[in-house]
Write an enzyme that holds these catalytic residues in place. Structure first.
Site, PDB file in Angstrom:
ATOM      1  N   SER A  24      10.804   8.024 -39.132  1.00 30.40           N
ATOM      2  CA  SER A  24      10.276   7.643 -40.452  1.00 30.40           C
ATOM      3  C   SER A  24      10.995   6.422 -41.040  1.00 30.40           C
ATOM      4  O   SER A  24      12.221   6.329 -41.030  1.00 30.40           O
ATOM      5  CB  SER A  24      10.419   8.816 -41.426  1.00 30.40           C
ATOM      6  OG  SER A  24      10.026   8.391 -42.716  1.00 30.40           O
ATOM      7  N   SER A  26      10.461   5.707 -44.211  1.00 27.53           N
ATOM      8  CA  SER A  26      10.491   5.958 -45.663  1.00 27.53           C
ATOM      9  C   SER A  26      11.896   5.873 -46.255  1.00 27.53           C
ATOM     10  O   SER A  26      12.068   5.284 -47.338  1.00 27.53           O
ATOM     11  CB  SER A  26       9.845   7.308 -45.979  1.00 27.53           C
ATOM     12  OG  SER A  26       8.473   7.225 -45.728  1.00 27.53           O
ATOM     13  N   THR A  71       4.712  14.355 -44.622  1.00 33.18           N
ATOM     14  CA  THR A  71       3.993  13.709 -43.532  1.00 33.18           C
ATOM     15  C   THR A  71       3.604  14.739 -42.475  1.00 33.18           C
ATOM     16  O   THR A  71       3.791  15.944 -42.666  1.00 33.18           O
ATOM     17  CB  THR A  71       4.794  12.493 -42.988  1.00 33.18           C
ATOM     18  OG1 THR A  71       3.959  11.806 -42.056  1.00 33.18           O
ATOM     19  CG2 THR A  71       6.101  12.862 -42.323  1.00 33.18           C
ATOM     20  N   LYS A  75       0.647  17.883 -44.338  1.00 28.26           N
ATOM     21  CA  LYS A  75      -0.110  17.327 -45.474  1.00 28.26           C
ATOM     22  C   LYS A  75      -1.153  18.296 -46.047  1.00 28.26           C
ATOM     23  O   LYS A  75      -1.482  18.222 -47.226  1.00 28.26           O
ATOM     24  CB  LYS A  75      -0.806  16.028 -45.055  1.00 28.26           C
ATOM     25  CG  LYS A  75       0.148  14.858 -44.870  1.00 28.26           C
ATOM     26  CD  LYS A  75      -0.623  13.608 -44.521  1.00 28.26           C
ATOM     27  CE  LYS A  75       0.279  12.412 -44.402  1.00 28.26           C
ATOM     28  NZ  LYS A  75      -0.450  11.161 -44.207  1.00 28.26           N
ATOM     29  N   ASP A 111      -2.307   7.655 -50.002  1.00 28.72           N
ATOM     30  CA  ASP A 111      -2.743   6.878 -48.832  1.00 28.72           C
ATOM     31  C   ASP A 111      -4.001   6.035 -49.100  1.00 28.72           C
ATOM     32  O   ASP A 111      -4.067   4.862 -48.706  1.00 28.72           O
ATOM     33  CB  ASP A 111      -3.038   7.816 -47.647  1.00 28.72           C
ATOM     34  CG  ASP A 111      -1.782   8.189 -46.877  1.00 28.72           C
ATOM     35  OD1 ASP A 111      -0.764   7.475 -46.999  1.00 28.72           O
ATOM     36  OD2 ASP A 111      -1.819   9.193 -46.136  1.00 28.72           O
ATOM     37  N   GLY A 135     -12.117   7.432 -36.589  1.00 27.87           N
ATOM     38  CA  GLY A 135     -11.164   8.520 -36.826  1.00 27.87           C
ATOM     39  C   GLY A 135     -11.526   9.209 -38.132  1.00 27.87           C
ATOM     40  O   GLY A 135     -11.965   8.532 -39.096  1.00 27.87           O
ATOM     41  N   GLY A 138      -6.596  12.991 -41.523  1.00 29.65           N
ATOM     42  CA  GLY A 138      -6.078  12.956 -42.890  1.00 29.65           C
ATOM     43  C   GLY A 138      -6.135  11.574 -43.521  1.00 29.65           C
ATOM     44  O   GLY A 138      -6.593  11.428 -44.667  1.00 29.65           O
ATOM     45  N   GLY A 253      -1.199  -2.199 -40.519  1.00 29.89           N
ATOM     46  CA  GLY A 253      -0.924  -1.029 -41.360  1.00 29.89           C
ATOM     47  C   GLY A 253       0.317  -1.118 -42.233  1.00 29.89           C
ATOM     48  O   GLY A 253       0.556  -0.234 -43.055  1.00 29.89           O
TER      49      GLY A 253
HETATM   50  P1  NAP Z   1      -4.682  12.940 -37.978  1.00 30.33           P
HETATM   51  O1  NAP Z   1      -4.985  13.669 -39.233  1.00 30.33           O
HETATM   52  O2  NAP Z   1      -4.071  13.684 -36.842  1.00 30.33           O
HETATM   53  O3  NAP Z   1      -6.075  12.270 -37.476  1.00 30.33           O
HETATM   54  C1  NAP Z   1      -6.162  11.550 -36.278  1.00 30.33           C
HETATM   55  C2  NAP Z   1      -7.605  11.092 -36.040  1.00 30.33           C
HETATM   56  O4  NAP Z   1      -7.617  10.288 -34.857  1.00 30.33           O
HETATM   57  C3  NAP Z   1      -8.606  12.237 -35.780  1.00 30.33           C
HETATM   58  O5  NAP Z   1      -9.872  11.849 -36.214  1.00 30.33           O
HETATM   59  C4  NAP Z   1      -8.563  12.381 -34.261  1.00 30.33           C
HETATM   60  O6  NAP Z   1      -9.756  12.897 -33.722  1.00 30.33           O
HETATM   61  C5  NAP Z   1      -8.414  10.923 -33.847  1.00 30.33           C
HETATM   62  N1  NAP Z   1      -7.684  10.762 -32.577  1.00 30.33           N
HETATM   63  C6  NAP Z   1      -6.428  11.166 -32.296  1.00 30.33           C
HETATM   64  N2  NAP Z   1      -6.083  10.813 -31.030  1.00 30.33           N
HETATM   65  C7  NAP Z   1      -7.172  10.187 -30.512  1.00 30.33           C
HETATM   66  C8  NAP Z   1      -7.469   9.622 -29.241  1.00 30.33           C
HETATM   67  N3  NAP Z   1      -6.563   9.608 -28.254  1.00 30.33           N
HETATM   68  N4  NAP Z   1      -8.688   9.074 -29.040  1.00 30.33           N
HETATM   69  C9  NAP Z   1      -9.620   9.078 -30.033  1.00 30.33           C
HETATM   70  N5  NAP Z   1      -9.410   9.614 -31.251  1.00 30.33           N
HETATM   71  C10 NAP Z   1      -8.199  10.158 -31.495  1.00 30.33           C
HETATM   72  O7  NAP Z   1      -3.718  11.709 -38.245  1.00 30.33           O
HETATM   73  P2  NAP Z   1      -3.610  10.785 -39.569  1.00 30.33           P
HETATM   74  O8  NAP Z   1      -2.606  11.333 -40.508  1.00 30.33           O
HETATM   75  O9  NAP Z   1      -4.991  10.512 -40.069  1.00 30.33           O
HETATM   76  O10 NAP Z   1      -2.942   9.450 -38.947  1.00 30.33           O
HETATM   77  C11 NAP Z   1      -3.658   8.671 -38.011  1.00 30.33           C
HETATM   78  C12 NAP Z   1      -2.911   7.374 -37.708  1.00 30.33           C
HETATM   79  O11 NAP Z   1      -2.759   6.615 -38.894  1.00 30.33           O
HETATM   80  C13 NAP Z   1      -1.481   7.558 -37.163  1.00 30.33           C
HETATM   81  O12 NAP Z   1      -1.283   6.578 -36.168  1.00 30.33           O
HETATM   82  C14 NAP Z   1      -0.584   7.280 -38.358  1.00 30.33           C
HETATM   83  O13 NAP Z   1       0.668   6.757 -37.983  1.00 30.33           O
HETATM   84  C15 NAP Z   1      -1.398   6.220 -39.088  1.00 30.33           C
HETATM   85  N6  NAP Z   1      -1.137   6.225 -40.546  1.00 30.33           N
HETATM   86  C16 NAP Z   1      -0.750   5.060 -41.112  1.00 30.33           C
HETATM   87  C17 NAP Z   1      -0.502   5.020 -42.477  1.00 30.33           C
HETATM   88  C18 NAP Z   1      -0.037   3.739 -43.108  1.00 30.33           C
HETATM   89  O14 NAP Z   1       0.481   3.793 -44.235  1.00 30.33           O
HETATM   90  N7  NAP Z   1      -0.243   2.590 -42.493  1.00 30.33           N
HETATM   91  C19 NAP Z   1      -0.679   6.173 -43.279  1.00 30.33           C
HETATM   92  C20 NAP Z   1      -1.112   7.349 -42.660  1.00 30.33           C
HETATM   93  C21 NAP Z   1      -1.345   7.361 -41.278  1.00 30.33           C
HETATM   94  P3  NAP Z   1     -10.080  14.492 -33.676  1.00 30.33           P
HETATM   95  O15 NAP Z   1     -10.670  14.846 -35.007  1.00 30.33           O
HETATM   96  O16 NAP Z   1     -11.043  14.616 -32.560  1.00 30.33           O
HETATM   97  O17 NAP Z   1      -8.772  15.174 -33.394  1.00 30.33           O
END
Ligand code: NAP
Length: 301
Positions: A24, A26, A71, A75, A111, A135, A138, A253
């Site tokens: 992290s 943060s 995180t 969440k 977010d 995607g 969350g 990001g």
């Molecule tokens: P999450 O809730 O686990 O959601 C992940 C999403 O991606 C789901 O829709 C999942 O599909 C899909 N996915 C995961 N692995 C995949 C793969 N190999 N191929 C295709 N689809 C895939 O995660 P999240 O919290 O939304 O975070 C997602 C990403 O955003 C992470 O990389 C995180 O580091 C980044 N993020 C960045 C910020 C920022 O401030 N820049 C903030 C939050 C998150 P399914 O529904 O089929 O499982």
């Protein structure tokens, strides 16, 4: 006013919980702002496993921790342990920030607002735009709920149906804009993207260590598309590299990461942090880490 780095019996604690948490950024982001503003706070990271989540939240009350970032993977599961949820976070169904107001724990999701601020700072408006979000986890939920206030149309693309269907239904309950959903394997996605103004990747595809992967083929992009990848590790993902080569405007990001931290910081402390400084610290840290990696590679040669 405090001397730099002074921690004393009145120091107020802010923290992040998650599993894993060692990666992290943060603590770096928030402690940079704390030191810059010379306020008596300190921000630390706690590795909290699922079966310890309730105890961690009880600990927030007991230790009077003023603010907490939440995180992966907590969440959603943290919500039942809180006293109040901000209405939009309730619609999103996930929170990433908790504020302790005299023992009352209030949850909020920063977010979506962070992403919209980053897009707006990049000079992109959302009004009447067609947006494709890849995607439906969350982060996508948080972004989609904010975007739906302004955009004309949102298309959700996901590898599997359940979370995509749920998000579509939830958005349709609150907003009257067009919401479409398509599986990632659908051959019509190329045409959808050809007609889109904004493409947002919210999957971890392209994240370290699989940095050669991209959620869509390079040839699907067109130079009128604004491409936002919320992945920040690496900052210049394969998707962004391809988009750049196609002549698209792009955004990584990091700005969203800084914005969500800054929004939480301001909510907890009522002080405006210097976002440029926070970003600068993260960039320095990443440069240092990459430099160390290079040194190790040279040593091994
Ligand atoms: P999450 O809730 O686990 O959601 C992940 C999403 O991606 C789901 O829709 C999942 O599909 C899909 N996915 C995961 N692995 C995949 C793969 N190999 N191929 C295709 N689809 C895939 O995660 P999240 O919290 O939304 O975070 C997602 C990403 O955003 C992470 O990389 C995180 O580091 C980044 N993020 C960045 C910020 C920022 O401030 N820049 C903030 C939050 C998150 P399914 O529904 O089929 O499982």
């Amino acid at each position: 006013m405090l001397k730099e780095f002074e921690i004393n019996a009145s120091t107020k604690i802010l923290c992040v919980i998650g599993d894993p948490i060692a990666h992290s950024m943060s603590p770096l982001i928030h402690n940079s702002a704390i030191q810059d503003l010379k306020i008596n706070y300190s921000y630390i990271a706690f590795h909290v496993k699922n079966d310890q989540l309730k105890k961690a939240i009880d600990g927030m009350r007991a230790f009077q921790i003023q603010g907490m970032n939440v995180t992966i993977p907590h969440k959603l599961s943290v919500i039942p342990f809180l006293d109040e949820i901000d209405p939009l976070a309730n619609q999103i169904g996930a929170i990433n920030t908790i504020k302790n107001v005299d023992g009352r724990l209030i949850g909020r999701n920063t977010d979506g607002e962070a992403a919209i601020q980053a897009i707006s700072d990049a000079g992109i408006t959302l009004k009447n735009k067609k947006v494709v979000i890849i995607g439906t986890g969350g982060a996508a939920r948080a972004i989609a709920f904010y975007m739906a206030k302004e955009t004309q149309e949102i298309t959700l693309i996901n590898r599997s149906q359940p979370s995509m269907q749920l998000l579509k239904e939830n958005l349709e309950k609150y907003y009257s804009i067009t919401i479409k959903s398509r599986l990632q394997s659908d051959p019509c996605n190329k045409a959808l993207i050809a007609d889109a103004d904004i493409l947002i990747n919210t999957t971890p595809i392209g994240m370290i260590p699989k940095i050669e992967e991209s959620p869509i083929p390079a040839e699907w992009m067109h130079n009128k598309l604004f491409v936002f990848d919320i992945v920040y590790n690496p900052m210049n993902t394969k998707l962004l590299q391809n988009a750049h080569q196609c002549g698209c405007a792009t955004l990584g990001g990091l700005d969203m990461l800084i914005n969500q931290g800054a929004l939480a910081f301001e909510w907890w402390t009522s002080k405006k942090p210097n976002r440029q400084l926070m970003k600068q610290r993260v960039l320095e840290y990443i440069a240092q880490k990459n430099h160390k990696k290079e040194e190790i590679i040279h040593e091994n040669q």
